[in-house]
Motif scaffolding. Structure first.
Motif, PDB file in Angstrom:
ATOM      1  N   LYS A 118     120.635 -20.727  50.624  1.00  9.51           N
ATOM      2  CA  LYS A 118     121.770 -20.630  51.538  1.00  9.51           C
ATOM      3  C   LYS A 118     122.543 -21.940  51.644  1.00  9.51           C
ATOM      4  O   LYS A 118     123.775 -21.952  51.562  1.00  9.51           O
ATOM      5  CB  LYS A 118     121.267 -20.208  52.921  1.00  9.51           C
ATOM      6  CG  LYS A 118     122.356 -20.107  53.968  1.00  9.51           C
ATOM      7  CD  LYS A 118     121.775 -19.722  55.315  1.00  9.51           C
ATOM      8  CE  LYS A 118     122.864 -19.667  56.380  1.00  9.51           C
ATOM      9  NZ  LYS A 118     122.314 -19.318  57.711  1.00  9.51           N
ATOM     10  N   ASN A 121     122.535 -23.930  47.733  1.00  8.22           N
ATOM     11  CA  ASN A 121     123.094 -23.064  46.688  1.00  8.22           C
ATOM     12  C   ASN A 121     122.327 -23.210  45.372  1.00  8.22           C
ATOM     13  O   ASN A 121     122.908 -23.307  44.286  1.00  8.22           O
ATOM     14  CB  ASN A 121     124.577 -23.378  46.476  1.00  8.22           C
ATOM     15  CG  ASN A 121     125.296 -22.274  45.718  1.00  8.22           C
ATOM     16  OD1 ASN A 121     124.753 -21.180  45.527  1.00  8.22           O
ATOM     17  ND2 ASN A 121     126.503 -22.548  45.271  1.00  8.22           N
ATOM     18  N   SER A 123     120.165 -22.201  42.180  1.00  6.27           N
ATOM     19  CA  SER A 123     120.060 -21.029  41.320  1.00  6.27           C
ATOM     20  C   SER A 123     118.622 -20.531  41.317  1.00  6.27           C
ATOM     21  O   SER A 123     117.709 -21.184  41.837  1.00  6.27           O
ATOM     22  CB  SER A 123     120.497 -21.377  39.898  1.00  6.27           C
ATOM     23  OG  SER A 123     119.632 -22.354  39.343  1.00  6.27           O
ATOM     24  N   GLU A 176     121.700 -13.660  47.333  1.00  2.70           N
ATOM     25  CA  GLU A 176     122.937 -14.395  47.050  1.00  2.70           C
ATOM     26  C   GLU A 176     124.152 -13.620  47.536  1.00  2.70           C
ATOM     27  O   GLU A 176     125.085 -14.190  48.122  1.00  2.70           O
ATOM     28  CB  GLU A 176     123.053 -14.654  45.540  1.00  2.70           C
ATOM     29  CG  GLU A 176     122.152 -15.747  45.025  1.00  2.70           C
ATOM     30  CD  GLU A 176     122.338 -15.984  43.534  1.00  2.70           C
ATOM     31  OE1 GLU A 176     122.051 -17.096  43.072  1.00  2.70           O
ATOM     32  OE2 GLU A 176     122.773 -15.043  42.833  1.00  2.70           O
ATOM     33  N   TYR A 180     126.751 -15.185  50.324  1.00  2.00           N
ATOM     34  CA  TYR A 180     128.005 -15.723  49.798  1.00  2.00           C
ATOM     35  C   TYR A 180     129.131 -14.707  49.657  1.00  2.00           C
ATOM     36  O   TYR A 180     130.280 -15.095  49.470  1.00  2.00           O
ATOM     37  CB  TYR A 180     127.765 -16.385  48.424  1.00  2.00           C
ATOM     38  CG  TYR A 180     126.817 -17.549  48.492  1.00  2.00           C
ATOM     39  CD1 TYR A 180     127.159 -18.713  49.161  1.00  2.00           C
ATOM     40  CD2 TYR A 180     125.558 -17.476  47.904  1.00  2.00           C
ATOM     41  CE1 TYR A 180     126.286 -19.782  49.238  1.00  2.00           C
ATOM     42  CE2 TYR A 180     124.671 -18.539  47.978  1.00  2.00           C
ATOM     43  CZ  TYR A 180     125.040 -19.693  48.642  1.00  2.00           C
ATOM     44  OH  TYR A 180     124.170 -20.743  48.724  1.00  2.00           O
TER      45      TYR A 180
END
Length: 303
Positions: A118, A121, A123, A176, A180
């Motif tokens: 969060k 960010n 991966s 994700e 986002y």
């Protein structure tokens, strides 16, 4: 922790101070402090973990909702998903018979995985690498016991990785998307204020908004409304007056003013009229049948 100070040949500190010697106890203390920083601060305190261990599934969900301050579960799907994430993780740790400290560290671990996604960010690949480093640092060495720092054993670490694989990493794209993606707010309903125009049935037209205040108009110009009780009273009185003649006519005897002889004569006249009509009808039918029989007899004679 006691430490010894000694002089090191050929090495002095500024101001003539000597460096502290590295003893086994000081090295162990430094290693312990470094270990404690790996998963800190704790997401839940030991008191909260102890309280959660005594609850059932519904109790765990309610307590975690209060501890983690989720307020919009009924209207926010994001809060509901995150609460389910923490509840599932704690129940799994409880089923693994983790100690109180281990449960606290595990809850901090799954919270930091969400934090990496969060806030940082990260991966999927980077988050898996981060988990591998953390699990490698918190596992005990051969010379340490598992309960010395309340760390996880090899089997426990493998079980944690397997659980995170199916519960978090397998659904990484969904998390994700939750954090986002921008979603449109659907307006379910709107509140509107509508001003109702006064009816034009009064003796005066409705005043202009800038001409006279509503208080003066309603007090001196607008006719007072008729109360519901008064209307009901008027309706009852009118209904009583309308039903009064009908009840009077029903109470009167229709044979008032007639004697027995008058009644007999009227009934005899009606009976004679009815019998006369019946007799006439019967005679006509007999005459028709007689003519039909005579016609048949004539045909038989000619034959």
């Amino acid at each position: 922790m006691a430490t010894s100070l000694g002089s090191t040949p050929g090495a002095t500190t500024p101001g003539g101070m000597t460096q502290a010697a590295n003893t086994p106890e000081s090295e162990k203390d430094a290693e312990f402090q470094e270990h404690e920083k790996i998963l800190s601060p704790d997401l839940l305190s030991t008191v909260q973990i102890t309280d959660l261990l005594t609850e059932d599934v519904d109790g765990v969900q309610e307590k975690l909702r209060m501890f983690l301050n989720f307020k919009n579960l009924q209207t926010c799907s994001k809060d509901a998903i995150l609460l389910d994430y923490y509840v599932s993780g704690f129940l799994w740790a409880k089923g693994m018979d983790f100690s109180i400290i281990q449960c606290s560290k595990f809850m901090t671990l799954i919270d930091m995985l969400l934090h990496n996604l969060k806030t940082l960010n990260m991966s999927l690949k980077d988050n898996i690498k981060w988990l591998g480093k953390v699990m490698a640092e918190i596992r005990p060495t051969r010379s340490q016991r598992i309960d010395e720092w309340n760390t996880f054993g090899v089997k426990q670490a493998n079980a944690i990785i397997d659980y995170l694989k199916i519960s978090f990493f397998q659904h990484y794209k969904l998390y994700e998307f939750m954090f986002y993606s921008t979603r449109e707010e659907i307006v379910i309903g709107t509140e509107q204020v509508i001003e109702i125009v006064n009816p034009a049935g009064g003796p005066f037209p409705s005043p202009l908004e800038e001409g006279i205040s509503f208080d003066i108009y309603s007090k001196f110009i607008e006719p007072p409304p008729i109360l519901d009780k008064e209307m009901k009273g008027l309706d009852q009185e009118q209904g009583h007056e309308e039903s009064q003649p009908e009840t009077d006519t029903l109470d009167m005897d229709p044979l008032v003013g007639f004697t027995t002889e008058d009644v007999k004569s009227v009934l005899a006249q009606i009976t004679d009229d009815i019998l006369t009509d019946v007799q006439t009808e019967i005679n006509e039918k007999l005459q028709i049948q007689e003519e039909a029989f005579n016609a048949r007899i004539e045909k038989l004679k000619k034959a």
